[in-house]
Motif scaffolding. Structure first.
Motif, PDB file in Angstrom:
ATOM      1  N   ASN A   1      -4.199 -10.462  13.388  1.00 46.52           N
ATOM      2  CA  ASN A   1      -4.796 -11.363  12.394  1.00 46.52           C
ATOM      3  C   ASN A   1      -3.954 -12.634  12.235  1.00 46.52           C
ATOM      4  OD1 ASN A   1      -5.092 -12.340   9.403  1.00 46.52           O
ATOM      5  ND2 ASN A   1      -6.948 -11.221   9.898  1.00 46.52           N
TER       6      ASN A   1
ATOM      7  N   GLY B   1      -6.876   0.217  12.503  1.00 42.64           N
ATOM      8  CA  GLY B   1      -8.115   0.750  11.961  1.00 42.64           C
ATOM      9  C   GLY B   1      -7.884   2.034  11.187  1.00 42.64           C
TER      10      GLY B   1
ATOM     11  N   ASP C   1     -13.393  -3.902   8.807  1.00 41.23           N
ATOM     12  CA  ASP C   1     -14.585  -3.508   9.572  1.00 41.23           C
ATOM     13  C   ASP C   1     -15.773  -3.221   8.645  1.00 41.23           C
ATOM     14  OD1 ASP C   1     -13.194  -3.768  11.940  1.00 41.23           O
ATOM     15  OD2 ASP C   1     -12.668  -1.652  12.089  1.00 41.23           O
TER      16      ASP C   1
ATOM     17  N   GLY D   1      -3.569  -3.196  15.632  1.00 42.16           N
ATOM     18  CA  GLY D   1      -4.701  -4.111  15.836  1.00 42.16           C
ATOM     19  C   GLY D   1      -4.739  -5.251  14.832  1.00 42.16           C
TER      20      GLY D   1
HETATM   21  O1  KG4 Z   1      -4.680  -0.591  16.642  1.00 37.65           O
HETATM   22  P1  KG4 Z   1      -6.151  -0.698  16.855  1.00 37.65           P
HETATM   23  O2  KG4 Z   1      -6.628  -1.343  18.134  1.00 37.65           O
HETATM   24  O3  KG4 Z   1      -6.829   0.716  16.786  1.00 37.65           O
HETATM   25  C1  KG4 Z   1      -6.430   1.694  15.867  1.00 37.65           C
HETATM   26  O4  KG4 Z   1      -5.384   2.329  16.107  1.00 37.65           O
HETATM   27  O5  KG4 Z   1      -7.135   1.772  14.836  1.00 37.65           O
HETATM   28  O6  KG4 Z   1      -6.748  -1.482  15.599  1.00 37.65           O
HETATM   29  C2  KG4 Z   1      -8.105  -1.753  15.490  1.00 37.65           C
HETATM   30  C3  KG4 Z   1      -8.358  -2.509  14.202  1.00 37.65           C
HETATM   31  C4  KG4 Z   1      -9.841  -2.683  13.893  1.00 37.65           C
HETATM   32  O7  KG4 Z   1     -10.071  -2.304  12.555  1.00 37.65           O
HETATM   33  C5  KG4 Z   1     -10.066  -4.181  14.098  1.00 37.65           C
HETATM   34  O8  KG4 Z   1     -11.098  -4.713  13.314  1.00 37.65           O
HETATM   35  C6  KG4 Z   1      -8.718  -4.724  13.691  1.00 37.65           C
HETATM   36  O9  KG4 Z   1      -7.789  -3.837  14.271  1.00 37.65           O
HETATM   37  N1  KG4 Z   1      -8.483  -6.094  14.172  1.00 37.65           N
HETATM   38  C7  KG4 Z   1      -8.269  -7.144  13.334  1.00 37.65           C
HETATM   39  C8  KG4 Z   1      -8.128  -8.283  14.160  1.00 37.65           C
HETATM   40  N2  KG4 Z   1      -8.248  -7.894  15.455  1.00 37.65           N
HETATM   41  C9  KG4 Z   1      -8.462  -6.537  15.437  1.00 37.65           C
HETATM   42  N3  KG4 Z   1      -8.219  -7.194  11.999  1.00 37.65           N
HETATM   43  C10 KG4 Z   1      -7.995  -8.387  11.442  1.00 37.65           C
HETATM   44  N4  KG4 Z   1      -7.869  -9.540  12.140  1.00 37.65           N
HETATM   45  C11 KG4 Z   1      -7.909  -9.531  13.501  1.00 37.65           C
HETATM   46  N5  KG4 Z   1      -7.757 -10.668  14.189  1.00 37.65           N
END
Ligand code: KG4
Ligand code: ZN
Length: 361
Positions: A299, A141, A171, A295
């Motif tokens: 995907n 994110g 997001d 995160g």
């Molecule tokens: O690493 P993380 O849990 O937190 C941060 O360090 O930001 O990443 C969160 C991000 C969010 O923007 C969320 O929408 C994204 O990871 N995310 C995905 C998927 N699962 C989580 N983005 C794309 N496809 C996914 N399946």
């Protein structure tokens, strides 16, 4: 050694117990208290609410992490905590809690960089794990960056987004087409629908997408976030703005947009840009394997595209399991272990910082 690790940089409070033996890790517990239901009401993370929620959750999840791991505090050999980057108020909760716990119980303490943690999630696998040097992508994110990982503790940024992060862009655009926060997972599923619709193929939909009529449709044109300047950098704000304009255009013309086809197109541009820059990074640093984390590494389209890329190029690819892609304490334990081995112990002067600390090469 047993490591108790904390993560509180954004909207997940996590405590984890990890056993480290001979460069291998066993996750004994990985408790994650997610705040997404609270932040969803506001369409994104509200920092002040996040800090309070961390403060409320952290003691409870620490007890839970110890209980699930079936271990007492006296058996813990190291405390690790995310100290940067992230939301300052949120980080401070974890840092102060870990500091107090470690000092009061006479346990060594280490500060961990959140991105080093994401990359270290690749070390938690049960099978083959990456061995530096390798190239790593951290996609979350807050980050979209490519790193040259020289050792377990030394790494350098070799490419990064100049503005928005990939997860943040999923997001924000997801929200505009009605997917609740955090939209990444919903965007992934909707894109799959779009890819299948565009290609009529339920298996090889991603690979066939570029040849589909939907991809050639000019109404759906979106620019690549891969900067065409020879660098390994991205600009996701350009893609995001173009997507917002596209949605406005449809809105103003009164034509209802096919959200699945739109999401597929957006995902395709985002994923292809990442694949392109990772490929360039591998050209630049021959002999390096590849690791993707964060995160957004959850995907499904990105995982598949990069798996094909690695196969084509004959490099090994390491991706954490889905439950370790998002923020969690176990990854902080793995990174903390190497900080400890490098002798980088923290003391009561340890502080949190919102800033990135990994140097640009
Ligand atoms: O690493 P993380 O849990 O937190 C941060 O360090 O930001 O990443 C969160 C991000 C969010 O923007 C969320 O929408 C994204 O990871 N995310 C995905 C998927 N699962 C989580 N983005 C794309 N496809 C996914 N399946
Ligand atoms: Zn993260």
């Amino acid at each position: 050694m047993y490591i108790l690790a904390f993560e509180s940089s954004c909207d997940e409070t996590s405590a984890s117990v990890v056993l480290a033996e001979d460069g291998r890790f066993t996750v004994k517990s990985n408790i994650i208290a997610s705040q997404v239901d609270t932040h969803r009401l506001y369409g994104g993370v509200v920092p002040e609410i996040a800090s309070r929620a961390h403060a409320e959750a952290i003691s409870r999840i620490t007890y839970e992490a110890l209980e699930v791991a079936d271990i007492s505090l006296s058996e813990i050999d190291l405390v690790a905590v995310t100290a940067n980057p992230g939301l300052i108020g949120a980080l401070l909760v974890g840092v102060n809690f870990a500091k107090a716990l470690a000092i009061a119980n006479n346990i060594p303490l280490v500060a961990v960089d959140h991105i080093k943690g994401h990359i270290a999630s690749c070390y938690l696998g049960e099978g083959d794990i990456p061995n530096p040097p390798f190239i790593a992508l951290a996609a979350s994110g807050g980050h979209t960056a490519i790193y040259k990982v020289d050792s377990h503790t030394e790494l350098f940024v070799i490419g990064t987004t100049r503005d928005d992060a990939i997860g943040e862009s999923f997001d924000k655009i997801g929200r505009l087409i009605g997917i609740p926060y955090p939209a990444g997972r919903g965007f992934d599923a909707l894109s799959k629908e779009g890819f299948i619709k565009a290609t009529g193929d339920e298996v090889n939909f991603y690979e066939k997408y570029k040849k589909s009529d939907a991809y050639k449709d000019k109404e759906f044109y979106l620019p690549s976030p891969a900067l065409a300047d020879g660098s390994l950098d991205f600009s996701f704000s350009g893609l995001k703005t173009a997507a917002i304009n596209l949605l406005h255009r449809f809105d103003q013309s009164g034509v209802e947009i096919d959200k699945a086809l739109f999401a597929a197109r957006y995902t395709y541009e985002a994923v292809e840009a990442v694949a392109k820059k990772l490929s360039m990074a591998l050209d630049r640093y021959p002999g390096h394997d590849l690791c993707i984390a964060g995160g957004v590494a959850a995907n499904s389209h990105l995982r598949r595209r990069i798996a094909n890329l690695a196969k084509d190029r004959g490099v090994k690819l390491f991706i954490p399991s889905l439950d370790l892609c998002g923020d969690n304490g176990a990854m902080i334990a793995a990174a903390g272990y190497y900080e400890y081995k490098a002798g980088r112990l923290a003391d009561s002067s340890m502080n949190a910082s919102a800033q990135d600390s990994i140097q640009i090469l």
